[in-house]
Design an enzyme around this catalytic site. Structure first.
Site, PDB file in Angstrom:
ATOM      1  N   GLY A   1       2.820   4.832   4.101  1.00  0.00           N
ATOM      2  CA  GLY A   1       2.270   5.461   5.297  1.00  0.00           C
ATOM      3  C   GLY A   1       0.808   5.089   5.452  1.00  0.00           C
TER       4      GLY A   1
ATOM      5  N   ARG B   1      18.644  13.647  12.544  1.00  0.00           N
ATOM      6  CA  ARG B   1      18.829  14.972  11.966  1.00  0.00           C
ATOM      7  C   ARG B   1      20.067  15.082  11.085  1.00  0.00           C
ATOM      8  NH1 ARG B   1      17.899  19.445  16.556  1.00  0.00           N
ATOM      9  NH2 ARG B   1      18.002  20.724  14.666  1.00  0.00           N
TER      10      ARG B   1
ATOM     11  N   HIS C   1       0.858  -1.181   0.000  1.00  0.00           N
ATOM     12  CA  HIS C   1       0.000   0.000   0.000  1.00  0.00           C
ATOM     13  C   HIS C   1       0.898   1.236   0.000  1.00  0.00           C
ATOM     14  CE1 HIS C   1      -3.305   2.666   0.767  1.00  0.00           C
ATOM     15  NE2 HIS C   1      -2.780   3.088   1.903  1.00  0.00           N
TER      16      HIS C   1
ATOM     17  N   GLY D   1      -1.378  11.586   3.308  1.00  0.00           N
ATOM     18  CA  GLY D   1      -0.944  12.549   2.301  1.00  0.00           C
ATOM     19  C   GLY D   1      -0.069  11.988   1.201  1.00  0.00           C
ATOM     20  N   LYS D   2      -0.070  10.675   1.023  1.00  0.00           N
ATOM     21  CA  LYS D   2       0.777  10.056  -0.009  1.00  0.00           C
ATOM     22  C   LYS D   2       0.366  10.500  -1.413  1.00  0.00           C
ATOM     23  CE  LYS D   2      -0.249   5.874   1.251  1.00  0.00           C
ATOM     24  NZ  LYS D   2      -1.148   6.212   2.382  1.00  0.00           N
TER      25      LYS D   2
ATOM     26  N   SER E   1      -3.303   5.321   5.688  1.00  0.00           N
ATOM     27  CA  SER E   1      -4.295   5.915   4.798  1.00  0.00           C
ATOM     28  C   SER E   1      -4.638   7.329   5.249  1.00  0.00           C
ATOM     29  CB  SER E   1      -5.567   5.056   4.782  1.00  0.00           C
ATOM     30  OG  SER E   1      -5.295   3.780   4.238  1.00  0.00           O
TER      31      SER E   1
END
Length: 317
Positions: free
Chosen positions: A159, A249, A144, A164-165, A161
Site C-alpha cells: 500500500g 463482499r 515496498h 498503516g502497513k 506510504s
C-alpha cells in the site's frame, strides 16, 4: 518494483557450504557462477568434450578421482588437467575430503579457476549445492511493503506510504506472529511455484513507526517474534476507502497479483476509521489457509443459497 538477476559469488557459496579453498592465490570474491546446474566431468576426463557446458560448477567425486589416479601416470593426468581448465570453468569442488594433487592446483591457478573441497559425500553435497545455487541465482525483485508470518502463511502487506502497513505488522507481532521484513521486501522465485521473501540486511528486524521512529522488534519482543525468510502465500493491498467504490463482499472469485511471473492471491482491503487491520489481516491469512485445505466459506454460502432457491421452487409447485 525493481527486478535484478545477477551471478552468485563463489565466496558466498563457499561460506554457506563451509568449503575449503585449495587455491589460496585466487580471490573467491572475484569469481561468480551464473547457472544453477552442476556437472560431474566423467566423460570430459576421457577426452570427450562435445556438448560440454563449461559454465557449470564441476564436482569431483570418488569415481573421477579413482579413474585419474588408477589408470594414468603423472604426465597423462597433467594433460587431462590442462584440457579441463582450458574450458574456463567457474569452479571445481572436490568431495569426500579427497586432496587434489599439485599439478591439478597449478593448472587451476593458471586458468584462474578456484578449487574447493568438502568432506561430505558427493551425492549428499550435490543436493546441498543445487539448493544453494537455486536460491542464490533465483530471479529477484524488491517490493515496498511488509512481510509477516501469520500462522505459517506468508502475508505480504502493501500500500501507499503512511497507510498503516507497519502499524498492522506491529500489532500482528504483538498477537504472536513473526516479522520477516518491513518497508522493503526482497523476493526470490526459487522455482516455478515458490516465492521466498527476506529483509535487506540494513533493515533486518526493524520497523519504522511514524511519530516514534525506528524500533528493533527482536530486542523489544524477543527472537520468537522475527523470522529470516518466508514463502509468500497471500498479498493484502491496503487502500483508502471510497464511498463510491464497489468492493467484493463475498470473495467467490480470487483476485491475483503477479510477482516475478508467479500469480499470488491478492485482497484489496479498504482502510476506514474503526477497522482493526491486524485482526482482518490475521483472518485473511487463516481463511486463505482454509481454502488451501479445501474449504471455501463463500462457496458454501453460494451452495446453501442455491439449495434454498431449489427448495422454494419445489414448494411453490
Amino acid at each position: 518494483m525493481a527486478l535484478k538477476q545477477e551471478g552468485a559469488s563463489i565466496k558466498d557459496i563457499a561460506e554457506k557450504l563451509k568449503l575449503t579453498n585449495y587455491t589460496k592465490n585466487i580471490d573467491l570474491a572475484d569469481c561468480f557462477i551464473k547457472v544453477r546446474d552442476i556437472n560431474r566431468p566423467a566423460l570430459q576426463l576421457t577426452g570427450f568434450y562435445d556438448h560440454f557446458d563449461s559454465n557449470r560448477i564441476q564436482l569431483i567425486g570418488m569415481v573421477e578421482y579413482a579413474y585419474l589416479n588408477g589408470q594414468h601416470d603423472e604426465n597423462e593426468r597433467h594433460e587431462i588437467y590442462k584440457k579441463l581448465f582450458s574450458n574456463h570453468i567457474p569452479a571445481v569442488i572436490v568431495c569426500r575430503g579427497l586432496e587434489p594433487e599439485k599439478n591439478f592446483l597449478e593448472e587451476a591457478e593458471k586458468a584462474g579457476t578456484p578449487v574447493l573441497g568438502t568432506s561430505r559425500a558427493t551425492s549428499q553435497f550435490e543436493a546441498a549445492l543445487i539448493n544453494v545455487l537455486s536460491y542464490e541465482l533465483a530471479p529477484t525483485t524488491t517490493i515496498h511493503g511488509v512481510l509477516v508470518d501469520v500462522y505459517g502463511e506468508g502475508l505480504l502487506i502493501t500500500g501507499e506510504s503512511g497507510i498503516g502497513k507497519s502499524e498492522a505488522a506491529l500489532e500482528l507481532v504483538r498477537r504472536g506472529h513473526r516479522l520477516v521484513a518491513d518497508d522493503v521486501v526482497e523476493i526470490r522465485r526459487v522455482n516455478d511455484t515458490t516465492l521466498i521473501g527476506t529483509s535487506p540486511a540494513i533493515t533486518k528486524y526493524l520497523i519504522e513507526l511514524r511519530g516514534i521512529g525506528i524500533i528493533d522488534v527482536k530486542s523489544l519482543y524477543g527472537v520468537e517474534c522475527v523470522k529470516d525468510t518466508q514463502t509468500i502465500d497471500l498479498v493484502i493491498q491496503l487502500e483508502d476507502w471510497h464511498r463510491d467504490t464497489d468492493y467484493d463482499r463475498l470473495g467467490l472469485d480470487d483476485e491475483y497479483i503477479e510477482i516475478l511471473g508467479q500469480k499470488v492471491v491478492c485482497h484489496s482491503l479498504p482502510i476506514r476509521p474503526g477497522r482493526n487491520l491486524a485482526i482482518i489481516c490475521e483472518t485473511a491469512a487463516v481463511n486463505h489457509r482454509q481454502k488451501k485445505m479445501g474449504y471455501n466459506a463463500a462457496a458454501e454460502l453460494y451452495k446453501r443459497v442455491q439449495e434454498n432457491i431449489v427448495g422454494a421452487s419445489k414448494e411453490i409447485k
